[in-house]
Design a protein around this motif. Structure first.
Motif, PDB file in Angstrom:
ATOM      1  N   ASN A   1      18.105   5.600   4.811  1.00 53.98           N
ATOM      2  CA  ASN A   1      18.757   6.658   4.479  1.00 53.98           C
ATOM      3  C   ASN A   1      17.625   7.686   4.107  1.00 53.98           C
ATOM      4  OD1 ASN A   1      21.511   6.268   4.931  1.00 53.98           O
ATOM      5  ND2 ASN A   1      21.580   5.192   2.762  1.00 53.98           N
ATOM      6  N   ASN A   2      16.374   7.978   4.962  1.00 57.23           N
ATOM      7  CA  ASN A   2      15.408   8.632   5.038  1.00 57.23           C
ATOM      8  C   ASN A   2      14.649   8.431   3.858  1.00 57.23           C
ATOM      9  OD1 ASN A   2      16.189  10.323   6.991  1.00 57.23           O
ATOM     10  ND2 ASN A   2      17.620  11.983   5.802  1.00 57.23           N
ATOM     11  N   ALA A   3      14.400   7.371   3.200  1.00 57.04           N
ATOM     12  CA  ALA A   3      13.433   6.996   2.291  1.00 57.04           C
ATOM     13  C   ALA A   3      12.099   6.763   2.994  1.00 57.04           C
ATOM     14  CB  ALA A   3      13.554   5.712   1.527  1.00 57.04           C
ATOM     15  N   SER A   4      11.095   7.187   2.562  1.00 56.91           N
ATOM     16  CA  SER A   4       9.538   7.454   3.130  1.00 56.91           C
ATOM     17  C   SER A   4       8.474   6.637   2.271  1.00 56.91           C
ATOM     18  CB  SER A   4       9.229   8.931   3.191  1.00 56.91           C
ATOM     19  OG  SER A   4       7.889   9.113   3.648  1.00 56.91           O
ATOM     20  N   ALA A   5       7.865   5.920   3.098  1.00 57.06           N
ATOM     21  CA  ALA A   5       6.963   5.316   2.365  1.00 57.06           C
ATOM     22  C   ALA A   5       5.696   6.263   1.672  1.00 57.06           C
ATOM     23  CB  ALA A   5       6.144   4.291   3.248  1.00 57.06           C
ATOM     24  N   SER A   6       5.621   7.513   2.171  1.00 53.38           N
ATOM     25  CA  SER A   6       4.645   8.582   1.716  1.00 53.38           C
ATOM     26  C   SER A   6       5.039   8.861   0.346  1.00 53.38           C
ATOM     27  CB  SER A   6       4.779   9.908   2.481  1.00 53.38           C
ATOM     28  OG  SER A   6       4.504   9.429   3.832  1.00 53.38           O
ATOM     29  N   ASN A   7       6.365   8.566  -0.050  1.00 53.40           N
ATOM     30  CA  ASN A   7       6.784   8.992  -1.651  1.00 53.40           C
ATOM     31  C   ASN A   7       7.091   7.698  -2.438  1.00 53.40           C
ATOM     32  OD1 ASN A   7       6.937  11.786  -0.701  1.00 53.40           O
ATOM     33  ND2 ASN A   7       9.080  11.430   0.259  1.00 53.40           N
ATOM     34  N   ILE A   8       6.531   6.523  -1.999  1.00 48.17           N
ATOM     35  CA  ILE A   8       6.649   5.254  -2.827  1.00 48.17           C
ATOM     36  C   ILE A   8       5.467   4.937  -3.361  1.00 48.17           C
ATOM     37  CG2 ILE A   8       7.447   3.041  -2.886  1.00 48.17           C
ATOM     38  CD1 ILE A   8       9.138   3.599  -0.275  1.00 48.17           C
ATOM     39  N   PHE A   9       5.324   4.715  -5.125  1.00 50.31           N
ATOM     40  CA  PHE A   9       3.933   4.396  -5.515  1.00 50.31           C
ATOM     41  C   PHE A   9       4.404   3.302  -6.475  1.00 50.31           C
ATOM     42  CE2 PHE A   9       3.966   8.930  -4.460  1.00 50.31           C
ATOM     43  CZ  PHE A   9       2.850   9.016  -4.030  1.00 50.31           C
ATOM     44  N   PHE A  10       3.337   2.190  -6.283  1.00 47.68           N
ATOM     45  CA  PHE A  10       3.645   0.826  -7.230  1.00 47.68           C
ATOM     46  C   PHE A  10       2.298   1.062  -7.901  1.00 47.68           C
ATOM     47  CE2 PHE A  10       6.287  -0.310  -4.073  1.00 47.68           C
ATOM     48  CZ  PHE A  10       7.300  -1.033  -4.645  1.00 47.68           C
ATOM     49  N   LYS A  11       2.462   1.258  -9.286  1.00 48.99           N
ATOM     50  CA  LYS A  11       1.001   1.523 -10.150  1.00 48.99           C
ATOM     51  C   LYS A  11       0.899   0.184 -11.116  1.00 48.99           C
ATOM     52  CE  LYS A  11      -1.517   4.251 -13.338  1.00 48.99           C
ATOM     53  NZ  LYS A  11      -1.370   3.324 -14.500  1.00 48.99           N
TER      54      LYS A  11
ATOM     55  N   VAL B   1       5.992  -7.705   3.725  1.00 44.79           N
ATOM     56  CA  VAL B   1       6.261  -6.520   4.318  1.00 44.79           C
ATOM     57  C   VAL B   1       6.422  -5.524   3.443  1.00 44.79           C
ATOM     58  CG1 VAL B   1       7.587  -5.352   5.954  1.00 44.79           C
ATOM     59  CG2 VAL B   1       7.312  -7.782   6.498  1.00 44.79           C
ATOM     60  N   MET B   2       5.492  -4.631   2.978  1.00 44.38           N
ATOM     61  CA  MET B   2       5.271  -3.497   1.929  1.00 44.38           C
ATOM     62  C   MET B   2       5.211  -2.369   2.246  1.00 44.38           C
ATOM     63  SD  MET B   2       5.323  -4.393  -1.229  1.00 44.38           S
ATOM     64  CE  MET B   2       5.371  -3.477  -2.884  1.00 44.38           C
ATOM     65  N   ARG B   3       5.945  -1.403   1.491  1.00 46.34           N
ATOM     66  CA  ARG B   3       5.926  -0.121   1.771  1.00 46.34           C
ATOM     67  C   ARG B   3       5.443   0.705   0.611  1.00 46.34           C
ATOM     68  NH1 ARG B   3       7.329  -0.604   7.234  1.00 46.34           N
ATOM     69  NH2 ARG B   3       9.382  -2.173   7.423  1.00 46.34           N
ATOM     70  N   GLY B   4       4.515   1.752   0.665  1.00 46.99           N
ATOM     71  CA  GLY B   4       4.263   2.433  -0.122  1.00 46.99           C
ATOM     72  C   GLY B   4       2.479   2.326  -0.807  1.00 46.99           C
ATOM     73  N   THR B   5       2.245   3.187  -1.797  1.00 44.24           N
ATOM     74  CA  THR B   5       0.879   3.050  -2.128  1.00 44.24           C
ATOM     75  C   THR B   5       0.587   2.317  -3.263  1.00 44.24           C
ATOM     76  OG1 THR B   5       0.514   5.254  -1.474  1.00 44.24           O
ATOM     77  CG2 THR B   5      -0.962   4.694  -3.142  1.00 44.24           C
ATOM     78  N   MET B   6      -0.234   1.258  -3.020  1.00 45.47           N
ATOM     79  CA  MET B   6      -0.170   0.367  -4.061  1.00 45.47           C
ATOM     80  C   MET B   6      -1.621   0.495  -4.930  1.00 45.47           C
ATOM     81  SD  MET B   6       2.181  -1.352  -3.090  1.00 45.47           S
ATOM     82  CE  MET B   6       2.400  -2.792  -4.000  1.00 45.47           C
ATOM     83  N   ILE B   7      -1.394   0.923  -6.474  1.00 48.05           N
ATOM     84  CA  ILE B   7      -2.732   1.216  -7.028  1.00 48.05           C
ATOM     85  C   ILE B   7      -2.770   0.312  -8.379  1.00 48.05           C
ATOM     86  CG2 ILE B   7      -3.518   3.156  -8.456  1.00 48.05           C
ATOM     87  CD1 ILE B   7      -1.888   4.915  -6.889  1.00 48.05           C
ATOM     88  N   SER B   8      -4.055  -0.334  -8.358  1.00 43.75           N
ATOM     89  CA  SER B   8      -4.284  -0.973  -9.576  1.00 43.75           C
ATOM     90  C   SER B   8      -5.214  -0.180 -10.314  1.00 43.75           C
ATOM     91  CB  SER B   8      -4.952  -2.430  -9.284  1.00 43.75           C
ATOM     92  OG  SER B   8      -5.266  -2.853 -10.222  1.00 43.75           O
ATOM     93  N   ASN B   9      -4.804   0.018 -11.967  1.00 46.99           N
ATOM     94  CA  ASN B   9      -5.596   0.809 -12.549  1.00 46.99           C
ATOM     95  C   ASN B   9      -6.831   0.166 -12.883  1.00 46.99           C
ATOM     96  OD1 ASN B   9      -5.546   3.092 -14.167  1.00 46.99           O
ATOM     97  ND2 ASN B   9      -5.573   2.002 -15.869  1.00 46.99           N
ATOM     98  N   ASP B  10      -7.006  -1.224 -12.837  1.00 52.13           N
ATOM     99  CA  ASP B  10      -8.103  -1.810 -13.551  1.00 52.13           C
ATOM    100  C   ASP B  10      -8.271  -3.414 -12.881  1.00 52.13           C
ATOM    101  OD1 ASP B  10      -6.496  -3.114 -15.102  1.00 52.13           O
ATOM    102  OD2 ASP B  10      -7.457  -2.607 -16.965  1.00 52.13           O
ATOM    103  N   GLY B  11      -7.674  -3.446 -11.861  1.00 56.87           N
ATOM    104  CA  GLY B  11      -7.833  -4.898 -11.131  1.00 56.87           C
ATOM    105  C   GLY B  11      -8.007  -4.977  -9.762  1.00 56.87           C
ATOM    106  N   ALA B  12      -7.939  -5.919  -9.054  1.00 56.55           N
ATOM    107  CA  ALA B  12      -7.927  -6.439  -7.693  1.00 56.55           C
ATOM    108  C   ALA B  12      -6.741  -6.071  -6.864  1.00 56.55           C
ATOM    109  CB  ALA B  12      -8.496  -7.583  -7.505  1.00 56.55           C
ATOM    110  N   VAL B  13      -6.927  -5.640  -5.708  1.00 58.82           N
ATOM    111  CA  VAL B  13      -5.581  -5.612  -5.160  1.00 58.82           C
ATOM    112  C   VAL B  13      -5.758  -6.375  -3.713  1.00 58.82           C
ATOM    113  CG1 VAL B  13      -4.271  -4.030  -3.753  1.00 58.82           C
ATOM    114  CG2 VAL B  13      -5.466  -3.105  -5.739  1.00 58.82           C
ATOM    115  N   SER B  14      -5.062  -7.366  -3.237  1.00 64.21           N
ATOM    116  CA  SER B  14      -4.962  -8.232  -2.164  1.00 64.21           C
ATOM    117  C   SER B  14      -3.876  -8.285  -1.269  1.00 64.21           C
ATOM    118  CB  SER B  14      -5.327  -9.480  -2.509  1.00 64.21           C
ATOM    119  OG  SER B  14      -4.715 -10.181  -3.432  1.00 64.21           O
ATOM    120  N   MET B  15      -3.724  -8.768  -0.026  1.00 69.54           N
ATOM    121  CA  MET B  15      -2.731  -9.092   0.806  1.00 69.54           C
ATOM    122  C   MET B  15      -2.981 -10.239   1.644  1.00 69.54           C
ATOM    123  SD  MET B  15      -0.670  -6.701   3.486  1.00 69.54           S
ATOM    124  CE  MET B  15       1.028  -6.327   2.676  1.00 69.54           C
TER     125      MET B  15
END
Length: 418
Positions: free
Chosen positions: A169-179, A191-205
């Motif tokens: 229903n028009n959800a957009s990955a541009s407006n999704i944030f995981f901090k 299968v992930m959608r959105g911007t993934m932000i780690s404040n002080d750690g590593a990020v991996s996929m």
């Protein structure tokens, strides 16, 4: 007394005005600055890759090395290391984290485990400790393309193998944030959608992962392993570019439409469907033609469920790539109808749409309430199905067709036989 009444009126007026203003305020937005151009970025960490990976977007670090993205990897963007652009990106990323921290939380009671097929509406979700996604998490924008979903995680953030985020229903990955306050680790086949932000750690996929979004860290390494990542909202795939890929449900079938550019080297499209967002099956193929840009295809065999579609685009040399995923929520109208009516030739067709699967009893009853015949049929529950019923003793009369479902509920339809 007059002063008290006046004070109450002022308070009531203030409350009404405040509610109106709050309801008409624009949705909260997060400004990433030039960090929005980066698919992989760390302010102070290495960017590494293992295996065959495809990246759409820039890669950068302001204090670390970039490695592992040589052939056979493909990067459609620039790689930057410790320059004025990465410095500005570090500043913008820190500012974005501050913005997210300052946005008021709307839901602080959700468990630390998201997914399991649940549907969440727009809002700011917060957990005090580490959290994870297990299974499928559905984000429903309710028709608002600007709806924002923010997840503030008070510790590390992980996904289980095969976890997915589905947008409807028009959800957009541009407006999704995981901090997350800690590391972010997405397991294999996520299968992930959105911007993934780690404040002080590593990020991996992990291997087989697909990310429509970004992997960003203020102070940790960013690593990928045989994945595909691309910028939110983009549908950029090689060997061609899709200007658009969309789908809709018309009540009985799903219609897919896509507009392709630069198809001179393309051999064909293959349409694939999944019911869990992870495991896709082949449905059909369409040959690509150089002089054609708009393509359509109809899936006439759908059941009431959330269906996910993607295009596999195969080049003439055998190489291929995938489109983004289009998710269609099929809410099929339930109905039982008959035709022709009046019935001639002693044959009536029963059309069952959106009905439960199982055994049905179809009885022909005359105007006196006498059962003339009963037929048992099995309905597979997949979309619309037409069941022919032969009348054993057709006559010029008014009759009723009674359809009894597996749960015992009966539907009566009037027919005239000739």
């Amino acid at each position: 007394m007059k002063r008290f009444l006046l004070t109450n009126r002022i308070i009531i007026l203030f409350v009404v005005v405040h509610i109106f203003i709050a309801a008409t305020e624009p949705p909260v937005q997060v400004d990433l600055g030039i960090a929005a151009d980066f698919t992989l970025f760390s302010s102070a960490g290495a960017i590494t890759n293992t295996g065959t990976t495809t990246i759409f977007g820039d890669i950068g670090t302001h204090a670390g090395d970039i490695s592992g993205f040589e052939n056979p990897c493909t990067v459609y963007g620039d790689m930057m290391d410790t320059d004025p652009t990465t410095l500005q990106c570090s500043i913008d990323l820190a500012n974005a984290c501050t913005q997210i921290n300052d946005i008021p939380v709307t839901n602080s009671t959700h468990s630390v485990i998201f997914g399991g097929g649940e549907t969440l509406l727009p809002g700011v979700y917060s957990t005090a400790a580490a959290a994870s996604i297990d299974g499928n998490l559905i984000l429903d924008a309710q028709g608002d393309a600007h709806a924002v979903f923010i997840f503030k995680i008070g510790g590390a953030f992980t996904t289980t193998a095969g976890a997915s985020v589905t947008l409807i229903n028009n959800a957009s990955a541009s407006n999704i944030f995981f901090k997350a306050a800690g590391a972010i680790a997405m397991a294999t086949n996520t299968v992930m959608r959105g911007t993934m932000i780690s404040n002080d750690g590593a990020v991996s996929m992990g291997a087989g992962g697909i990310l429509e979004g970004r992997m960003l860290s203020n102070a940790g390494a960013v690593s990928t392993y045989q994945v595909m990542t691309y910028q939110p909202g983009s549908v950029v795939v090689l060997p061609i570019k899709l200007s658009s890929f969309s789908g809709s449900f018309n009540g009985e079938s799903v219609n897919l439409t896509w507009v392709a550019e630069s198809t001179s080297a393309l051999d064909k499209f293959e349409i694939e469907r999944s019911d869990d967002g992870r495991n896709f099956s082949y449905l059909s193929g369409i040959t690509a033609t150089e002089d054609k840009q708009t393509y359509t295809w109809t899936d006439r065999h759908v059941s009431p469920a959330l269906h996910h579609y993607r295009l596999k685009m195969i080049d003439q040399d055998g190489s291929f790539s995938y489109s983004s995923i289009v998710s269609i929520d099929v809410q099929q109208k339930q109905s039982i109808s008959i035709w022709p009516n009046p019935v001639t030739g002693g044959l009536v067709n029963l059309k069952m749409t959106g009905q439960q699967a199982g055994k049905y009893f179809i009885s022909i009853i005359n105007s006196k309430g006498e059962v003339l015949q009963t037929t048992r049929v099995h309905h597979n529950g997949q979309g619309a199905e037409t069941v022919p019923v032969k009348l054993s003793n057709p006559a010029n009369a008014l009759c009723y067709v009674q359809v009894t479902a597996p749960d015992g509920n009966a539907t009566n339809l009037k027919i005239i036989t000739r």
